[in-house]
Design a protein around this motif. Structure first.
Motif, PDB file in Angstrom:
ATOM      1  N   TYR A   1       2.249   1.858  -3.404  1.00 41.31           N
ATOM      2  CA  TYR A   1       1.266   2.395  -4.347  1.00 41.31           C
ATOM      3  C   TYR A   1       0.974   3.860  -4.088  1.00 41.31           C
ATOM      4  O   TYR A   1       0.721   4.623  -5.032  1.00 41.31           O
TER       5      TYR A   1
ATOM      6  N   GLY B   1      -3.963  -0.668  -5.272  1.00 38.06           N
ATOM      7  CA  GLY B   1      -3.996  -0.071  -3.940  1.00 38.06           C
ATOM      8  C   GLY B   1      -5.283  -0.401  -3.203  1.00 38.06           C
ATOM      9  O   GLY B   1      -5.271  -0.641  -1.982  1.00 38.06           O
TER      10      GLY B   1
ATOM     11  N   ASP C   1      -2.565   1.340 -10.589  1.00 39.05           N
ATOM     12  CA  ASP C   1      -2.077   1.536  -9.218  1.00 39.05           C
ATOM     13  C   ASP C   1      -3.224   1.736  -8.239  1.00 39.05           C
ATOM     14  O   ASP C   1      -3.188   1.234  -7.113  1.00 39.05           O
TER      15      ASP C   1
ATOM     16  N   LEU D   1       0.835  -1.210   0.000  1.00 38.79           N
ATOM     17  CA  LEU D   1       0.000   0.000   0.000  1.00 38.79           C
ATOM     18  C   LEU D   1       0.866   1.256   0.000  1.00 38.79           C
ATOM     19  O   LEU D   1       0.594   2.214  -0.748  1.00 38.79           O
TER      20      LEU D   1
END
Length: 255
Positions: free
Chosen positions: A153, A216, A212, A150
């Motif tokens: 991202y 994410g 992304d 996370l």
């Protein structure tokens, strides 16, 4: 490089990219020879299976439903094997990144650092799932992996937003130059070609940004153990498919 004599006899032969006339099977062979090529095809097959399972297209009582779950689980484990040593690419990306400002340094550290840690930890997640490391460590490793993913991202999205702004600025400047050249009656063929490439680059960057965001979203769901809003199985499977298709397209073009 071609000689001047060859350039004079064939002045416009190399104006089109050679990839346009590339044989499909040769391109496919080169694509499948790459680690990312096989990984993305596995990703598509996994999330296609997840969509089928989460949309109840196959009843849970049907024997094929159990086979699909086994297939999805095994493909997920296979994909983790393709991440062995992949963290090195983030180290190299960080080394070659443009770190001319403090902001660029921070964004690069977050993007490449987070993704690098994610790929590094994923190696141990694979070892736990394959039975070499005790499964008692699996939950902690998966949690660390999800948080690192996370964070990566977040950095990657920030980087791409900044790059998109720079591309948009270059596009506006080029359009202004074209307008001035047209009013003067100058030839703008080269500028139009540059504009086309710039817009293609902008489109690919936007697709990468969407990828992304989708990845994410799945990382957030992993951290929350699939609970809460925006964590439904069908939504996550659809986000995974969007990411898989975009990444497959990007890898195909770059191959």
């Amino acid at each position: 490089m071609e000689s001047n004599t060859q350039t004079q006899t064939k002045p416009k032969q190399s104006s089109k990219p050679p990839t346009n006339n590339r044989d499909f099977l040769i391109h496919l062979e080169a694509y499948l020879a790459k680690r990312d090529g096989v990984d993305k095809l596995l990703k598509i097959s996994r999330y296609a299976t997840k969509i089928i399972l989460s949309s109840d297209l196959v009843p849970a009582t049907h024997p094929f439903h159990r086979r699909l779950k086994t297939f999805e689980s095994n493909v997920g484990l296979s994909r983790k094997a393709f991440r062995l040593g992949k963290f090195i690419q983030d180290i190299n990306s960080l080394r070659s990144a443009k770190l001319d400002t403090t902001q660029n340094v921070i964004i690069a550290l977050i993007a490449y650092g987070g993704e690098g840690v994610y790929y590094f930890v994923e190696q141990f997640v694979w070892l736990t799932k394959s039975g070499l490391i005790s499964p008692t460590h699996a939950r902690v490793l998966q949690r660390v992996s999800a948080w690192a993913e996370l964070i990566g991202y977040v950095g990657s999205v920030s980087m791409k937003v900044k790059e998109l702004k720079a591309i948009s600025f270059d596009e506006r400047c080029l359009l202004s130059s074209i307008e001035i050249a047209v009013t003067r009656g100058d030839d703008v063929e080269c500028e139009m070609e540059r504009l086309g490439k710039l817009r293609e680059k902008k489109l690919m960057k936007r697709l990468s940004l969407v990828q992304d965001v989708a990845d994410g979203l799945m990382a957030v769901a992993d951290i929350r153990d699939g609970k809460g809003r925006l964590s439904g199985p069908l939504l996550m499977a659809s986000a995974g498919m969007v990411s898989a298709v975009i990444s497959t397209h990007k890898n195909w073009l770059s191959c």
